[in-house]
Design a protein around this motif. Sequence first.
Motif, PDB file in Angstrom:
ATOM      1  N   THR A 109       0.840  -1.203   0.000  1.00  0.00           N
ATOM      2  CA  THR A 109       0.000   0.000   0.000  1.00  0.00           C
ATOM      3  C   THR A 109       0.874   1.251   0.000  1.00  0.00           C
ATOM      4  O   THR A 109       0.592   2.227  -0.714  1.00  0.00           O
ATOM      5  N   LEU A 110       1.969   1.220   0.769  1.00  0.00           N
ATOM      6  CA  LEU A 110       2.891   2.365   0.823  1.00  0.00           C
ATOM      7  C   LEU A 110       3.498   2.637  -0.549  1.00  0.00           C
ATOM      8  O   LEU A 110       3.563   3.788  -1.001  1.00  0.00           O
ATOM      9  N   ILE A 111       3.915   1.577  -1.219  1.00  0.00           N
ATOM     10  CA  ILE A 111       4.537   1.756  -2.540  1.00  0.00           C
ATOM     11  C   ILE A 111       3.500   2.245  -3.545  1.00  0.00           C
ATOM     12  O   ILE A 111       3.772   3.140  -4.354  1.00  0.00           O
ATOM     13  N   GLY A 112       2.300   1.685  -3.479  1.00  0.00           N
ATOM     14  CA  GLY A 112       1.218   2.166  -4.334  1.00  0.00           C
ATOM     15  C   GLY A 112       0.935   3.634  -4.093  1.00  0.00           C
ATOM     16  O   GLY A 112       0.727   4.419  -5.024  1.00  0.00           O
ATOM     17  N   ARG A 113       0.959   4.035  -2.830  1.00  0.00           N
ATOM     18  CA  ARG A 113       0.728   5.442  -2.461  1.00  0.00           C
ATOM     19  C   ARG A 113       1.840   6.344  -2.998  1.00  0.00           C
ATOM     20  O   ARG A 113       1.583   7.431  -3.502  1.00  0.00           O
ATOM     21  N   LEU A 114       3.095   5.891  -2.895  1.00  0.00           N
ATOM     22  CA  LEU A 114       4.221   6.680  -3.428  1.00  0.00           C
ATOM     23  C   LEU A 114       4.077   6.871  -4.934  1.00  0.00           C
ATOM     24  O   LEU A 114       4.289   7.962  -5.458  1.00  0.00           O
ATOM     25  N   LEU A 115       3.702   5.797  -5.643  1.00  0.00           N
ATOM     26  CA  LEU A 115       3.518   5.890  -7.098  1.00  0.00           C
ATOM     27  C   LEU A 115       2.365   6.830  -7.430  1.00  0.00           C
ATOM     28  O   LEU A 115       2.443   7.627  -8.369  1.00  0.00           O
ATOM     29  N   TYR A 116       1.298   6.743  -6.629  1.00  0.00           N
ATOM     30  CA  TYR A 116       0.113   7.583  -6.862  1.00  0.00           C
ATOM     31  C   TYR A 116       0.426   9.053  -6.585  1.00  0.00           C
ATOM     32  O   TYR A 116       0.101   9.934  -7.390  1.00  0.00           O
ATOM     33  N   ASP A 117       1.075   9.320  -5.449  1.00  0.00           N
ATOM     34  CA  ASP A 117       1.335  10.711  -5.056  1.00  0.00           C
ATOM     35  C   ASP A 117       2.393  11.391  -5.918  1.00  0.00           C
ATOM     36  O   ASP A 117       2.440  12.618  -5.992  1.00  0.00           O
ATOM     37  N   THR A 118       3.268  10.600  -6.550  1.00  0.00           N
ATOM     38  CA  THR A 118       4.286  11.198  -7.427  1.00  0.00           C
ATOM     39  C   THR A 118       3.817  11.177  -8.888  1.00  0.00           C
ATOM     40  O   THR A 118       4.599  11.429  -9.798  1.00  0.00           O
ATOM     41  N   ASN A 140      -7.712   0.133  -3.510  1.00  0.00           N
ATOM     42  CA  ASN A 140      -6.656  -0.646  -2.861  1.00  0.00           C
ATOM     43  C   ASN A 140      -5.354  -0.518  -3.647  1.00  0.00           C
ATOM     44  O   ASN A 140      -5.093  -1.261  -4.590  1.00  0.00           O
ATOM     45  N   LEU A 141      -4.518   0.443  -3.243  1.00  0.00           N
ATOM     46  CA  LEU A 141      -3.281   0.730  -3.977  1.00  0.00           C
ATOM     47  C   LEU A 141      -2.273  -0.409  -3.901  1.00  0.00           C
ATOM     48  O   LEU A 141      -1.337  -0.476  -4.688  1.00  0.00           O
ATOM     49  N   ALA A 142      -2.448  -1.332  -2.941  1.00  0.00           N
ATOM     50  CA  ALA A 142      -1.544  -2.484  -2.831  1.00  0.00           C
ATOM     51  C   ALA A 142      -1.604  -3.354  -4.078  1.00  0.00           C
ATOM     52  O   ALA A 142      -0.640  -4.053  -4.416  1.00  0.00           O
TER      53      ALA A 142
END
Length: 214
Positions: free
Chosen positions: A5-14, A38-40
């Motif tokens: 989820t954290l990595i998905g969030r980083l990809l989404y936010d950048t 579910n960004l995971a």
Amino acid sequence: DGKSTLIGRLLYDTKSLFEDQLEAVEAVSAARGDEYTNLALLTDGLRAEREQGITIDVAYRYFATPRRKFIIADTPGHIQYTRNMVTGASTADLALVLVDARKGIVEQSRRHAFLCSLLRVPHLVLCVNKMDLVDYDQTVYDRIVDEFTSFAAKLDITDLAIIPISALQGDNIATRSPNMPWYEGPSLLHHLEHVHIASDRNLVDVRFPVQYVI
């Protein structure tokens, strides 16, 4: 504990995602009955991973910001796949160890931090995740910080940062969160962009990494 989820969030936010990728994740999330995107699902590529909700294989993801290019190795947290975690960590400049704020430091958190130390990963970031589920409570964060720093003192970790985050809500990922005014450090992305790695490489001694001997 929320690594994918954290990595998905980083990809989404950048803004490192294509629209069709995001649409596919939204569709699968809705089909699964999730009340949120579910960004995971962006990183868990194996069907068994999505079904079991765990990471099995090492997945590499690439993204960039105006300051720096990144390669993320999303490695398993499960004890059964520890050797896959070693594969990802063996070439890393920096390791992120995730801790669920509700559970605190568990055996696997210590094992992964120890392996990062053993592999001479020069920078370690402890992410205290799911802060939204403990109402952004500073005492929970402080207790985890105290426990981990006393453990890390026994290891060979030259640079340690500890950041309270919520990967699901995006708190302290790309920008500082207003939900945790007591935290005075940088956001995770700011830390990743500014950590100094140029002098870390040992270009003198020969290294021959062996992953697995049968």
